[in-house]
Scaffold this active site. Sequence first.
Site, PDB file in Angstrom:
ATOM      1  CG  HIS A  23      43.903  39.609  46.129  1.00 32.12           C
ATOM      2  ND1 HIS A  23      44.065  39.584  44.682  1.00 32.12           N
ATOM      3  CD2 HIS A  23      44.405  40.803  46.689  1.00 32.12           C
ATOM      4  CE1 HIS A  23      45.038  40.712  44.580  1.00 32.12           C
ATOM      5  NE2 HIS A  23      44.982  41.599  45.620  1.00 32.12           N
TER       6      HIS A  23
ATOM      7  CD  GLU B 105      42.737  45.061  47.501  1.00 29.25           C
ATOM      8  OE1 GLU B 105      43.705  45.745  47.945  1.00 29.25           O
ATOM      9  OE2 GLU B 105      42.553  43.961  46.951  1.00 29.25           O
TER      10      GLU B 105
HETATM   11  C1  PEP Z   1      46.662  44.073  46.134  1.00 28.68           C
HETATM   12  O1  PEP Z   1      46.970  43.289  45.421  1.00 28.68           O
HETATM   13  O2  PEP Z   1      45.631  43.718  46.899  1.00 28.68           O
HETATM   14  C2  PEP Z   1      46.688  45.428  45.921  1.00 28.68           C
HETATM   15  C3  PEP Z   1      46.142  46.447  46.149  1.00 28.68           C
HETATM   16  O3  PEP Z   1      48.017  45.802  44.925  1.00 28.68           O
HETATM   17  P1  PEP Z   1      48.606  46.959  44.546  1.00 28.68           P
HETATM   18  O4  PEP Z   1      48.940  47.892  45.637  1.00 28.68           O
HETATM   19  O5  PEP Z   1      50.097  46.694  43.783  1.00 28.68           O
HETATM   20  O6  PEP Z   1      47.718  47.597  43.517  1.00 28.68           O
END
Ligand code: PEP
Length: 262
Positions: A94, A166
């Site tokens: 992450h 992400e």
């Molecule tokens: C995450 O922590 O993986 C994430 C996507 O957070 P958020 O949805 O708050 O952007």
Amino acid sequence: MTRTLIVANWKMHLNASQASLLLHRLHERIKIYRDIEVVLAPSMLVLQPLSLQIDRRKFRLAAQNAYHKDEGAYTGEVSFTMLQDLVHYVIIGHSERRIYFHEDLDTIRDKVAACVRNGITPILCVGETHEEHHAGETRQVLHDQVVTALSDLTSDEIEDVVIAYEPVWAISTFGGELAKPDDVKKQMTFIRKQVEDLYGKAAAQKIRVLYGGSVDNSIARGYLEIEGCDGVLVGGASLNYHKFSGIVHEAYRLRNEVEDSE
Ligand code: PEP
């Protein structure tokens, strides 16, 4: 057909009783959906009590991190081996772990290998920072993150891996800029192509690719509709039972509209 995967990353929020209450609220709102898999990733401390409370027909558990050695003198760490009977998934790499805890490509590769070795499915998070995005380095970053992380696995093992795209700049705690679904689609295709080049078409088709970055119930559909998107990883909005169950309901509606029209 694979089930749509909706993952709640509760990060370092909620003690045992708060987590139990949130699970209770979600249980009231979320039915048993045959084509949706809902995964909750509470803090390490809360996994055990939640595992006793959870309705396994509705929810699965994930850890947010673990240590790559199976056992030994590593004060303060919890291994994948110790999580074996408790979780289906572990989130690895992450951006908060990469940035705040300086986890590099090799550390993440070792964690992915340890996860698979212990029979747990990794949810590997990849994504470029704001600076890398604006410097046009996104593809290089994704290539390096994906290729290194998977390099100790066989192509059979890779089929089970989940990759969450992400972009760091889209995560709510790092700016929360909304990524356009069209752009997300291009990067997801690129991620699958990296897997295909190294491990073949079958592996690339079987891995599940998720999107994460400020997803809530009002915008989830735009990402879930992307061809090749197998679900979403949700941070902030997963702490709100209305928003999180709303995302699950969107995923359910979408699956059933698509199936009805087939
Ligand atoms: C995450 O922590 O993986 C994430 C996507 O957070 P958020 O949805 O708050 O952007």
